[in-house]
Design a protein around this motif. Sequence first.
Motif, PDB file in Angstrom:
ATOM      1  N   LEU A   6      58.207 -22.529   6.037  1.00  0.00           N
ATOM      2  CA  LEU A   6      57.613 -21.232   5.699  1.00  0.00           C
ATOM      3  C   LEU A   6      57.047 -20.559   6.943  1.00  0.00           C
ATOM      4  O   LEU A   6      57.174 -19.335   7.111  1.00  0.00           O
ATOM      5  CB  LEU A   6      56.511 -21.432   4.656  1.00  0.00           C
ATOM      6  N   ALA A   7      56.455 -21.342   7.836  1.00  0.00           N
ATOM      7  CA  ALA A   7      55.898 -20.760   9.065  1.00  0.00           C
ATOM      8  C   ALA A   7      57.009 -20.165   9.922  1.00  0.00           C
ATOM      9  O   ALA A   7      56.856 -19.081  10.501  1.00  0.00           O
ATOM     10  CB  ALA A   7      55.140 -21.835   9.845  1.00  0.00           C
ATOM     11  N   GLY A   8      58.171 -20.878  10.042  1.00  0.00           N
ATOM     12  CA  GLY A   8      59.281 -20.349  10.832  1.00  0.00           C
ATOM     13  C   GLY A   8      59.823 -19.062  10.250  1.00  0.00           C
ATOM     14  O   GLY A   8      60.124 -18.102  10.983  1.00  0.00           O
ATOM     15  N   THR A 185      51.678 -12.908  16.219  1.00  0.00           N
ATOM     16  CA  THR A 185      52.497 -13.532  15.181  1.00  0.00           C
ATOM     17  C   THR A 185      52.609 -15.029  15.398  1.00  0.00           C
ATOM     18  O   THR A 185      52.566 -15.821  14.447  1.00  0.00           O
ATOM     19  CB  THR A 185      53.889 -12.880  15.171  1.00  0.00           C
ATOM     20  N   TRP A 186      52.760 -15.432  16.661  1.00  0.00           N
ATOM     21  CA  TRP A 186      52.874 -16.859  16.948  1.00  0.00           C
ATOM     22  C   TRP A 186      51.580 -17.592  16.588  1.00  0.00           C
ATOM     23  O   TRP A 186      51.627 -18.691  16.024  1.00  0.00           O
ATOM     24  CB  TRP A 186      53.185 -17.063  18.426  1.00  0.00           C
ATOM     25  N   LEU A 187      50.430 -16.971  16.888  1.00  0.00           N
ATOM     26  CA  LEU A 187      49.163 -17.612  16.543  1.00  0.00           C
ATOM     27  C   LEU A 187      49.013 -17.740  15.019  1.00  0.00           C
ATOM     28  O   LEU A 187      48.604 -18.785  14.505  1.00  0.00           O
ATOM     29  CB  LEU A 187      47.996 -16.798  17.113  1.00  0.00           C
ATOM     30  N   VAL A 188      49.351 -16.660  14.293  1.00  0.00           N
ATOM     31  CA  VAL A 188      49.267 -16.713  12.834  1.00  0.00           C
ATOM     32  C   VAL A 188      50.229 -17.761  12.283  1.00  0.00           C
ATOM     33  O   VAL A 188      49.904 -18.525  11.366  1.00  0.00           O
ATOM     34  CB  VAL A 188      49.570 -15.326  12.231  1.00  0.00           C
ATOM     35  N   THR A 189      51.443 -17.820  12.870  1.00  0.00           N
ATOM     36  CA  THR A 189      52.439 -18.790  12.409  1.00  0.00           C
ATOM     37  C   THR A 189      51.981 -20.214  12.688  1.00  0.00           C
ATOM     38  O   THR A 189      52.193 -21.115  11.859  1.00  0.00           O
ATOM     39  CB  THR A 189      53.779 -18.510  13.108  1.00  0.00           C
ATOM     40  N   ARG A 194      50.127 -25.287  10.369  1.00  0.00           N
ATOM     41  CA  ARG A 194      49.155 -26.364  10.146  1.00  0.00           C
ATOM     42  C   ARG A 194      48.725 -26.426   8.689  1.00  0.00           C
ATOM     43  O   ARG A 194      48.560 -27.513   8.131  1.00  0.00           O
ATOM     44  CB  ARG A 194      47.934 -26.165  11.045  1.00  0.00           C
ATOM     45  N   GLN A 195      48.531 -25.272   8.071  1.00  0.00           N
ATOM     46  CA  GLN A 195      48.049 -25.256   6.692  1.00  0.00           C
ATOM     47  C   GLN A 195      49.122 -25.670   5.694  1.00  0.00           C
ATOM     48  O   GLN A 195      48.807 -26.240   4.650  1.00  0.00           O
ATOM     49  CB  GLN A 195      47.524 -23.860   6.338  1.00  0.00           C
ATOM     50  N   THR A 196      50.396 -25.382   5.994  1.00  0.00           N
ATOM     51  CA  THR A 196      51.482 -25.738   5.071  1.00  0.00           C
ATOM     52  C   THR A 196      52.173 -27.026   5.477  1.00  0.00           C
ATOM     53  O   THR A 196      53.130 -27.432   4.804  1.00  0.00           O
ATOM     54  CB  THR A 196      52.516 -24.604   5.021  1.00  0.00           C
ATOM     55  N   HIS A 197      51.704 -27.655   6.581  1.00  0.00           N
ATOM     56  CA  HIS A 197      52.284 -28.916   7.055  1.00  0.00           C
ATOM     57  C   HIS A 197      53.780 -28.787   7.342  1.00  0.00           C
ATOM     58  O   HIS A 197      54.541 -29.746   7.156  1.00  0.00           O
ATOM     59  CB  HIS A 197      52.041 -30.032   6.037  1.00  0.00           C
ATOM     60  N   GLY A 198      54.203 -27.611   7.762  1.00  0.00           N
ATOM     61  CA  GLY A 198      55.597 -27.413   8.133  1.00  0.00           C
ATOM     62  C   GLY A 198      56.563 -27.394   6.971  1.00  0.00           C
ATOM     63  O   GLY A 198      57.778 -27.509   7.169  1.00  0.00           O
ATOM     64  N   LEU A 199      56.076 -27.224   5.746  1.00  0.00           N
ATOM     65  CA  LEU A 199      56.945 -27.221   4.571  1.00  0.00           C
ATOM     66  C   LEU A 199      57.558 -25.846   4.342  1.00  0.00           C
ATOM     67  O   LEU A 199      56.969 -24.820   4.693  1.00  0.00           O
ATOM     68  CB  LEU A 199      56.154 -27.644   3.331  1.00  0.00           C
TER      69      LEU A 199
END
Length: 493
Positions: A6-8, A185-189, A194-199
């Motif tokens: 989701l972060a990507g 955007t990179w900082l927010v991502t 971290r919050q979504t654990h890369g899911l």
Amino acid sequence: MRRWSLAGQMLVLQLLVVAVTATGGAVLALLQAHELLQEEAGATARAVAVSVATSPDVLEALGERDPTVRLQPYAQRARAATGVDFITIMKPDGTRYTHPNEAEIGKRFLGHIEPALRGETFTETYTGTLGASKRAVTPVMADGRVRALVSAGITIDRISARLRGQLAWGGLIVALALGLGAAGTWLVTARLRRQTHGLGPVELGRIHDHHDAVLHAVREGLLLIGRDGTLTLCNDAARLLLGLPADAEGRHVRELGLREVPAAGEERIHLAGDRVLAVNSTASRLGTVVTVRDHTELQALTGQLDAERGFAESLRSAAHEAANRLHTVITLVELGRTEQAVALGTAELRAAQALTDRVVGAVREPVLAALLLGKSAEAAERGSELVISQDSELDDLGLDPRELVTIVGNLIDNAIDAAGRVEVHLSACERHVLIRVSDNGPGLTGTEAFERGWTTKGDGRGLGLALVGQAVRRLGGTIEVDGSTFTVRLPKP
């Protein structure tokens, strides 16, 4: 992109949004700048043309035989001073007196002059000998008639050159905006990762579905209490067991009546309405996780088991006392004292039968009568005295025997613990059943004794009277405390 986290995905989408926004803003700014530059060029050309047309030197030169001799140098000086690309002074028919290219002098002016011949000043974009230009045409008036025409203008190439200069700055601003947007955007991502654990969205959706299904399917109540005491999560079972409102989440636990949240690793009994609940808590990084289990039926069975255990203890005590007296009788017989043995045995049988007759004659509810007999033996073994009042009389009215055992048994236990003599009164009138238990102890005041945890006997006690109050409420009755006397009134079935 479905396999991306989701972060990507958010990073790519936000970069696209930033790029489109910055580019679109730059294009709009350039278009606006181009329009402003053309308006500025038209205003400049108009001001120069009007200034030349009203100059006295121009009017004097027009009266000479060859106006070009004076007007051409004048026009060139004015052009250089004002920064326009050309100043053309012409006859009313369009024949040029002046031109930046002297070869064009005497030729016809390329453009519209009709409005100027009518005495108007106007601007237009026209392609002449110097290319496309933003020009203004105005009349030279003398004695109320048009003596000549003046045209001043700035070429479009020059305007575009100025725009190209601004384009470089615009490109730099766009690049800076893209860089700052990408960094933000990179900082927010990174934070989102971290919050979504890369899911990814699919995994997050599956986790949410599993969480929701498990949360609402378990029969145990589940609460999540934040570090500030705010209830952040509760499932359906917790709402039902604790009677929580629909808007419980987000409110402080004290507002919801949950004042006693056990410490981590501790288990407490909590009374909620007519339910007996076991409450456990576990510390987590999100706060305190509290589980709630319904022990109402278990507590009722425990009460019955305690009653049966009491009966067994009473029988054991009676058997022990009977064995002692029987040994005494046998010994007296062996010693030849038969009359004393008969007298002792007869007195013992008479006392036991009298107690049984008294209890059974006054209380015709079998479970309650058995409870009173057992408690009498237990009181005697503990050095206390349990007395059934002379005016007690209670038939079997169909009251729940489990509730009666809970009420009478706990009240008698509490009285035996507090005093040496306990008196029980049981009776019924037209509307209600009266149960009164009194003792010669110090007594207490108020109804706080029926709240969970109240006790004068040390830690780990205080549940008996709370269960009494709960059973009385379930039967729709009332309970009063006056010193060492507890009075319970239960409506007849």
